[in-house]
Structures are given as structure tokens and as C-alpha cells.
Design an enzyme around this catalytic site. Structure first.
Site, PDB file in Angstrom:
ATOM      1  N   ALA A 264       3.308  -1.045   4.646  1.00 53.54           N
ATOM      2  CA  ALA A 264       2.991  -1.157   6.225  1.00 53.54           C
ATOM      3  C   ALA A 264       2.511  -2.421   6.499  1.00 53.54           C
ATOM      4  O   ALA A 264       2.556  -2.788   7.617  1.00 53.54           O
ATOM      5  CB  ALA A 264       1.471  -0.325   6.103  1.00 53.54           C
TER       6      ALA A 264
ATOM      7  N   PRO B 123       0.764  -1.213  -0.107  1.00 56.52           N
ATOM      8  CA  PRO B 123       0.138   0.050   0.011  1.00 56.52           C
ATOM      9  C   PRO B 123       0.873   1.381   0.029  1.00 56.52           C
ATOM     10  O   PRO B 123       1.898   1.302   0.653  1.00 56.52           O
ATOM     11  CB  PRO B 123      -0.771  -0.095   1.404  1.00 56.52           C
ATOM     12  N   ASN B 124       0.344   2.233  -0.819  1.00 56.90           N
ATOM     13  CA  ASN B 124       0.796   3.478  -0.987  1.00 56.90           C
ATOM     14  C   ASN B 124       2.151   3.820  -1.764  1.00 56.90           C
ATOM     15  O   ASN B 124       2.639   4.752  -1.906  1.00 56.90           O
ATOM     16  CB  ASN B 124       1.012   4.193   0.520  1.00 56.90           C
TER      17      ASN B 124
ATOM     18  N   ASN C 293       8.072  -5.685  -1.279  1.00 53.30           N
ATOM     19  CA  ASN C 293       8.047  -4.791  -0.354  1.00 53.30           C
ATOM     20  C   ASN C 293       6.665  -4.373   0.117  1.00 53.30           C
ATOM     21  O   ASN C 293       5.702  -3.937  -0.568  1.00 53.30           O
ATOM     22  CB  ASN C 293       8.376  -3.501  -0.873  1.00 53.30           C
TER      23      ASN C 293
ATOM     24  N   TYR D 180      11.100   8.421   1.210  1.00 50.73           N
ATOM     25  CA  TYR D 180      11.324   7.597   0.093  1.00 50.73           C
ATOM     26  C   TYR D 180      11.922   8.116  -1.162  1.00 50.73           C
ATOM     27  O   TYR D 180      12.006   7.160  -2.288  1.00 50.73           O
ATOM     28  CB  TYR D 180       9.583   7.158  -0.103  1.00 50.73           C
TER      29      TYR D 180
ATOM     30  N   ARG E  85       7.706   0.325  13.263  1.00 53.91           N
ATOM     31  CA  ARG E  85       8.604  -0.004  11.916  1.00 53.91           C
ATOM     32  C   ARG E  85       9.490  -1.233  12.079  1.00 53.91           C
ATOM     33  O   ARG E  85      10.029  -1.801  11.320  1.00 53.91           O
ATOM     34  CB  ARG E  85       8.667   0.898  11.095  1.00 53.91           C
TER      35      ARG E  85
ATOM     36  N   ARG F 231      13.257   4.547  11.955  1.00 52.86           N
ATOM     37  CA  ARG F 231      12.288   4.981  12.072  1.00 52.86           C
ATOM     38  C   ARG F 231      11.193   4.633  13.426  1.00 52.86           C
ATOM     39  O   ARG F 231      11.935   4.352  14.297  1.00 52.86           O
ATOM     40  CB  ARG F 231      11.234   4.805  10.688  1.00 52.86           C
TER      41      ARG F 231
ATOM     42  N   HIS G 164      12.887  -2.908   1.566  1.00 53.21           N
ATOM     43  CA  HIS G 164      12.193  -1.516   2.095  1.00 53.21           C
ATOM     44  C   HIS G 164      13.059  -0.475   1.625  1.00 53.21           C
ATOM     45  O   HIS G 164      14.239  -0.530   1.691  1.00 53.21           O
ATOM     46  CB  HIS G 164      12.191  -1.507   3.691  1.00 53.21           C
ATOM     47  N   ILE G 165      12.478   0.558   1.090  1.00 51.17           N
ATOM     48  CA  ILE G 165      13.024   1.667   0.618  1.00 51.17           C
ATOM     49  C   ILE G 165      13.792   2.475   1.492  1.00 51.17           C
ATOM     50  O   ILE G 165      15.241   2.903   1.776  1.00 51.17           O
ATOM     51  CB  ILE G 165      12.271   2.635  -0.106  1.00 51.17           C
ATOM     52  N   SER G 166      13.045   2.825   2.755  1.00 52.16           N
ATOM     53  CA  SER G 166      13.753   3.517   4.068  1.00 52.16           C
ATOM     54  C   SER G 166      14.262   2.598   4.978  1.00 52.16           C
ATOM     55  O   SER G 166      14.118   1.210   4.705  1.00 52.16           O
ATOM     56  CB  SER G 166      12.720   4.457   4.420  1.00 52.16           C
TER      57      SER G 166
ATOM     58  N   ARG H 141       5.047  11.140  -2.555  1.00 53.31           N
ATOM     59  CA  ARG H 141       4.850  10.653  -1.023  1.00 53.31           C
ATOM     60  C   ARG H 141       6.060  10.830  -0.199  1.00 53.31           C
ATOM     61  O   ARG H 141       6.808  10.022  -0.511  1.00 53.31           O
ATOM     62  CB  ARG H 141       3.955   9.431  -0.660  1.00 53.31           C
TER      63      ARG H 141
ATOM     64  N   ASP I 253       1.734 -15.882   6.254  1.00 52.17           N
ATOM     65  CA  ASP I 253       1.194 -16.915   5.799  1.00 52.17           C
ATOM     66  C   ASP I 253       1.364 -17.493   4.510  1.00 52.17           C
ATOM     67  O   ASP I 253       1.663 -18.749   4.022  1.00 52.17           O
ATOM     68  CB  ASP I 253      -0.073 -17.537   6.432  1.00 52.17           C
TER      69      ASP I 253
ATOM     70  N   GLU J 157      12.887  -9.612   1.062  1.00 52.46           N
ATOM     71  CA  GLU J 157      12.000  -8.424   1.412  1.00 52.46           C
ATOM     72  C   GLU J 157      12.626  -7.016   1.379  1.00 52.46           C
ATOM     73  O   GLU J 157      13.995  -7.239   1.825  1.00 52.46           O
ATOM     74  CB  GLU J 157      11.733  -8.624   2.942  1.00 52.46           C
TER      75      GLU J 157
ATOM     76  N   HIS K  55       4.427  -4.839   8.975  1.00 48.69           N
ATOM     77  CA  HIS K  55       4.470  -4.521  10.408  1.00 48.69           C
ATOM     78  C   HIS K  55       2.951  -5.169  11.030  1.00 48.69           C
ATOM     79  O   HIS K  55       2.815  -5.159  12.207  1.00 48.69           O
ATOM     80  CB  HIS K  55       4.449  -3.234  10.739  1.00 48.69           C
TER      81      HIS K  55
HETATM   82  C1  DHK Z   1       7.390   1.622   2.680  1.00 50.91           C
HETATM   83  C2  DHK Z   1       6.053   1.702   3.696  1.00 50.91           C
HETATM   84  O1  DHK Z   1       4.916   2.227   2.922  1.00 50.91           O
HETATM   85  C3  DHK Z   1       6.093   1.658   5.182  1.00 50.91           C
HETATM   86  O2  DHK Z   1       4.697   1.487   5.667  1.00 50.91           O
HETATM   87  C4  DHK Z   1       6.999   0.743   5.716  1.00 50.91           C
HETATM   88  C5  DHK Z   1       8.396   0.750   3.666  1.00 50.91           C
HETATM   89  C6  DHK Z   1       8.629   0.808   4.898  1.00 50.91           C
HETATM   90  C7  DHK Z   1       9.519   1.266   2.877  1.00 50.91           C
HETATM   91  O3  DHK Z   1      10.778   1.883   3.252  1.00 50.91           O
HETATM   92  O4  DHK Z   1       9.845   0.931   1.588  1.00 50.91           O
HETATM   93  O5  DHK Z   1       7.210   1.172   7.073  1.00 50.91           O
END
Ligand code: DHK
Length: 151
Positions: free
Chosen positions: A82, A15-16, A79, A28, A116, A112, A105-107, A23, A92, A103, A85
Site C-alpha cells: 500500500a 504492509p500486509n 513490493n 494475491y 492503485r 484494480r 506487485h503480485i496483482s 489474505r 525519497d 518494483e 500509492h
Molecule cells: C500489494 C498490496 O498490499 C496493495 O496495497 C497494492 C500489491 C498491490 C501487490 O499486488 O502486490 O496495491
């Protein structure tokens, strides 16, 4: 002449991440999801991978793609955003795979907010990459290339 079927690699985004580039760019970065897809296709192409690239804001859709990967893929990069977490359901689903899972994660989630710092996914992942920006996707695909004997 025999033609080898290219190995399928799924790259899934939660998501997002459709808003990447717009964003919170201070967290990011300014690259878009289209940039991530192009990077994955370029990197995967060098290893002869066929990349299936998806993003969804809906947990069930991500789970359905993991099920599809279970039948067809040689590796998966995710990735979960959210859902990293929160989602036992994604954990599963990933547990049903027998191929390497990375796995990304960009950040750097570890510098953080404390919520997270825990990932449901890390316990089943072959490897975890955080804080390398979108380059993390490239690193994951390169590692799959090595693990799958593609280069
Ligand atoms: C991206 C998100 O949207 C967050 O919810 C994660 C992750 C971190 C990222 O760093 O790519 O906590």
C-alpha cells in the site's frame, strides 16, 4: 585462493504481505511470504546473490532497510504494497540509491481500484512488474542478474 564476495540484493516487502496466502487469495494467490522468500533465495542463488529478505508493516523500518541497502547492496527489489500509492518518504529513500531498483506487485494494480494506478515508486524504478503473481520477484532478480553481469 581469492574468494569473490557475493553481491547483496535486498528484497523488501511492505504492509500486509506477511498475510500472503491467507489474505484475499483471489487477488494475491495462495503462495505465502515464506514461498516468496524461498523463490527469491533459489533464484538469487543461481546468480550468486546473497539475498536479504525483509517484510514490515512499518514505513520507517522499510526506509531503514533502504538506507542499509544504500551502503551495501548491488540491487534492490521492492513490493511496497500500500505504501506504493502513498509514500513520498519511501520514494525519497529510493532516490538515494545508485543501484538498480525493481518494483514488484503480485496483482495487476492497473485493473484494480483507481487509487492503485498511481505509484510514487515507479518514477525512480529501473523496472516495474505487476500481475505475474509471486513469479514477478523471480523475474526482477533474473533481470538484476543480467544487469549486474551475473549471468
Ligand atoms: C500489494 C498490496 O498490499 C496493495 O496495497 C497494492 C500489491 C498491490 C501487490 O499486488 O502486490 O496495491
Amino acid at each position: 585462493m581469492t574468494r569473490l564476495t557475493p553481491k547483496l540484493v535486498f528484497v523488501l516487502n511492505g504492509p500486509n504481505l506477511n498475510l500472503l496466502g491467507k489474505r484475499q487469495p483471489q487477488i494475491y494467490g495462495s503462495d505465502t511470504l515464506a514461498d516468496v522468500e524461498a523463490l527469491c533465495r533459489q533464484t538469487g542463488g543461481a546468480f550468486g546473490f546473497d539475498i536479504r529478505f525483509h517484510q514490515s508493516n512499518a514505513e520507517h523500518e522499510i526506509i531503514d532497510w533502504i538506507h542499509e541497502a544504500r551502503e551495501t547492496a548491488s540491487g534492490l527489489v521492492i513490493n511496497p504494497a500500500a505504501y506504493t500509492h502513498t509514500s513520498v518518504a519511501i520514494l525519497d529513500a529510493l532516490n538515494t540509491l545508485e543501484v538498480p531498483v525493481f518494483e514488484v506487485h503480485i496483482s495487476n494494480v492497473h485493473r484494480r481500484e483507481p487509487f492503485r494506478h498511481h505509484s510514487y515508486v515507479s518514477g525512480v524504478a529501473t523496472g516495474v512488474i505487476a500481475g505475474y503473481g509471486i513469479q514477478g520477484y523471480e523475474m526482477a532478480i533474473r533481470r538484476l542478474g543480467t544487469l549486474l553481469g551475473q549471468g
